[in-house]
Design an enzyme around this catalytic site. Structure first.
Site, short mmCIF file in Angstrom:
data_model
loop_
_atom_site.label_atom_id
_atom_site.label_comp_id
_atom_site.label_asym_id
_atom_site.label_seq_id
_atom_site.Cartn_x
_atom_site.Cartn_y
_atom_site.Cartn_z
N HIS A 95 -29.88 -83.24 -107.33
CA HIS A 95 -31.27 -83.37 -106.89
C HIS A 95 -31.40 -84.60 -105.98
O HIS A 95 -30.75 -85.61 -106.21
CB HIS A 95 -32.20 -83.50 -108.12
CG HIS A 95 -33.63 -83.37 -107.74
ND1 HIS A 95 -34.35 -84.42 -107.20
CD2 HIS A 95 -34.49 -82.32 -107.80
CE1 HIS A 95 -35.58 -84.01 -106.95
NE2 HIS A 95 -35.69 -82.74 -107.30
N GLU A 165 -33.70 -77.83 -100.83
CA GLU A 165 -34.86 -78.71 -101.00
C GLU A 165 -34.85 -79.76 -99.91
O GLU A 165 -34.21 -80.82 -100.07
CB GLU A 165 -34.80 -79.43 -102.36
CG GLU A 165 -35.13 -78.59 -103.54
CD GLU A 165 -35.81 -79.41 -104.64
OE1 GLU A 165 -36.77 -78.91 -105.22
OE2 GLU A 165 -35.39 -80.56 -104.89
#
Ligand code: PGA
Length: 254
Positions: A95, A165
């Site tokens: 992430h 993302e």
């Protein structure tokens, strides 16, 4: 056709176990909205047991990170076998908020191997810091995907989930989200990179999700004809009614 995937990334929220249980109860009341999707909830570690006790047909348990190396003693880490014993089925890895603390794509690749050896599916996040008109981000993405997946053997590629993302879109408001046209172009590009690594047939099987400022007002345009097979949702996933609308938009796409 496999069910669309929806990942609720709770990050470091909510602030108490009581609030976490409250959100879970509200999600359970909307059971029917989740029947046709694969919903995963990735809570902070202290809430794993609470979420785990409610997993079943409604949702599955995910975690937000993986240790890179399995050690016999490691203060502060939660080892994959412990996560697995709570019923964790999938782990977010790479992430941008973890990469921002110094995690390299080589470490991401080690975490992918750790997850797989524990029987936990890796959900690998990739995404550029900036988008520019000359398409510089495509070179960056190709390199980041290649290095982040370098430990993955061909036979394990079918267990992989990839989340695109773009860092510039994470944690913004609903308008800060990517344009659907740019998203579909990027999904096509990512598929091509995956095909170069694993072959076309396998690449088609790897689900590509989108994440970054998804909420109930923008889901429909993000999933309609963009090629994404699901969403990774942060803030909006803590609100049971937004999560329900997002899930319903994902089903409509099918
Ligand atoms: P956001 O977070 O939906 O709050 O932008 C997404 C993520 O960081 O996974």
């Amino acid at each position: 056709m496999a069910k669309p995937i929806l990942i609720a990334n709770w990050k470091n929220h909510p602030g108490s176990l009581k609030e976490a249980e409250n959100i879970l109860s509200k999600i359970s009341r909307n059971r029917r909205s989740y029947e046709k999707i694969n919903l995963f909830i990735a809570p902070p570690h202290p809430y794993l047991a609470a979420v785990s006790s409610r997993t079943g047909s409604l949702f599955k348990l995910a975690c937000q990170d993986m240790p890179a190396l399995v050690k016999e003693t490691s203060t502060g880490s939660v080892m994959p076998d412990i996560l697995k014993s709570f019923g964790v089925r999938l782990s977010i890895i790479g992430h941008s908020e973890v990469r921002a603390q110094g995690e390299t794509s080589e470490i991401v690749s080690q975490k992918v191997a750790t997850a797989l050896s524990a029987g936990i599916a890796p959900l690998v996040c990739i995404g550029e810091k900036e988008r520019d008109r000359d398409g510089e981000q495509f070179g960056f993405l190709r390199d980041e995907i290649g290095r982040s997946l370098s430990s993955l053997k061909d036979g394990d590629a079918q267990k992989l989930v990839l989340a695109y993302e773009p860092i510039w879109a994470v944690g913004k408001d609903a308008l800060g989200v990517i344009e659907p046209g740019d998203l579909s172009q990027t999904v096509i590009f990512i598929k091509r990179v995956l095909a170069d690594i694993f072959g076309r047939e396998m690449a088609d099987k790897i689900p590509i999700l989108y994440g970054g400022s998804v909420d109930s007002s923008n889901t429909r345009e993000l999933v309609h004809n963009t090629g994404v097979r699901g969403l990774l949702v942060g803030r909006a996933s803590l609100d049971a009614s937004s999560l329900k609308t997002i899930a319903e938009s994902l089903i409509e796409k099918e």
